[in-house]
Design an enzyme around this catalytic site. Sequence first.
Site, PDB file in Angstrom:
ATOM      1  N   GLU A  16       0.688  -1.297   0.176  1.00 62.69           N
ATOM      2  CA  GLU A  16      -0.100   0.008   0.019  1.00 62.69           C
ATOM      3  C   GLU A  16       0.915   1.100   0.050  1.00 62.69           C
ATOM      4  O   GLU A  16       0.237   2.181  -0.256  1.00 62.69           O
ATOM      5  CB  GLU A  16      -0.972  -0.006   1.062  1.00 62.69           C
ATOM      6  CG  GLU A  16      -0.219  -0.116   2.681  1.00 62.69           C
ATOM      7  CD  GLU A  16      -0.045   1.227   3.118  1.00 62.69           C
ATOM      8  OE1 GLU A  16      -0.754   2.259   2.882  1.00 62.69           O
ATOM      9  OE2 GLU A  16       0.802   1.288   4.020  1.00 62.69           O
ATOM     10  N   HIS A 313      -3.277  -2.693   3.090  1.00 61.42           N
ATOM     11  CA  HIS A 313      -2.477  -2.290   4.290  1.00 61.42           C
ATOM     12  C   HIS A 313      -2.254  -3.310   5.456  1.00 61.42           C
ATOM     13  O   HIS A 313      -1.121  -3.271   5.929  1.00 61.42           O
ATOM     14  CB  HIS A 313      -3.805  -1.218   5.124  1.00 61.42           C
ATOM     15  CG  HIS A 313      -2.751  -0.071   5.931  1.00 61.42           C
ATOM     16  ND1 HIS A 313      -2.606  -0.168   7.070  1.00 61.42           N
ATOM     17  CD2 HIS A 313      -2.756   1.107   5.310  1.00 61.42           C
ATOM     18  CE1 HIS A 313      -2.181   1.025   7.575  1.00 61.42           C
ATOM     19  NE2 HIS A 313      -2.028   1.797   6.487  1.00 61.42           N
TER      20      HIS A 313
END
Length: 349
Positions: A16, A313
């Site tokens: 990410e 994430h």
Amino acid sequence: MPQMKPPIELDGSQGEGGGQILRSALALSMITGQPFRIQNIRANRSKPGLMRQHLVAVQAAAHVSGAEVSGAAPGSADLSFTPRDIRGGTYEFPIGTAGSTTLVLQTLIPALLHAEMPSTVLVSGGTHNPMAPPVQFLQRAYRRVLADVGAHIDIQARRYGFYPAGGGEVVLTLQPCRQWRVLELMKPGSLRAGYAEAFVAALPADIARRELDCVRARLGWSGPQLLLHELAREQGPGNALVITLDNEHVTEVFSGVGARAVRAEAVAENALAELKAYARSGAALGEHLADQILLPMALAGGGRFTTSRLTQHAITNADVIARFLPVDIRFEQEKNLTICTVGKSSVPP
């Protein structure tokens, strides 16, 4: 004289490509004593490099661990960090903007739990920021899972600070964790309490009422489940909606932060959409708490949980953790949820 460990090389553009790579690396470096070097910090963000809240996280980590640091400057894309010993004590770290106090604290908490003495930390900045969890997330959701793995902290908000003005003050107190516990969170359990809080400061109270009206219409809540908090004008201008689900096994927090030209109904609907997705999945944890529990579980040596949504994430965070600790983190998809297993790895990091 002990030989210096070679630094772990990290690429901040991986996965990410945001600030979590840096925050997790700082915490793990302090805990393990392992130096690291990171390039391309926050390369996937519209404004790459160290923003103010990331720079304060670096400075705070360096302060509590006596680290040698190079590259700690606004906008820097490369950083080297070599820690010494973690020192508990009393600290103050002003961000100076609406940068997230919660993200700075999430960098420090795992490390200070490994110190030899208790700590009190005051961080000033933003408490409600659209790109970070609100302070209530730390107070209710994160604090509870830490207690379940054997770590006890307290979070107090002395003053709220909303994006873009900031000015909030949050105080962390904690005791060192002497014994970590393996935790399994597979189901949320029955709902013990659910409530929504709408905060306004130096703005019309009708904004908060409209947000709570949305909650009433979508969830059927009423009375003491819908709380309007009008704050002192000097804490604004700002607005946030925070929805809390106190379940039998876990507490979850969903939020929306007001912004110029964004309708109150849109703020509420964003928080409600995330809550609804969580409730439909039947998982124990929402996506944000799932990401944040990975590091405590790895420090405890293992654990399992289910989450409503596996994010890039979380995947990136798991990769960083495995660079510092001998753990194996696996994700398996099952119907509407993801099962995460944290176990010991036979291969050293």
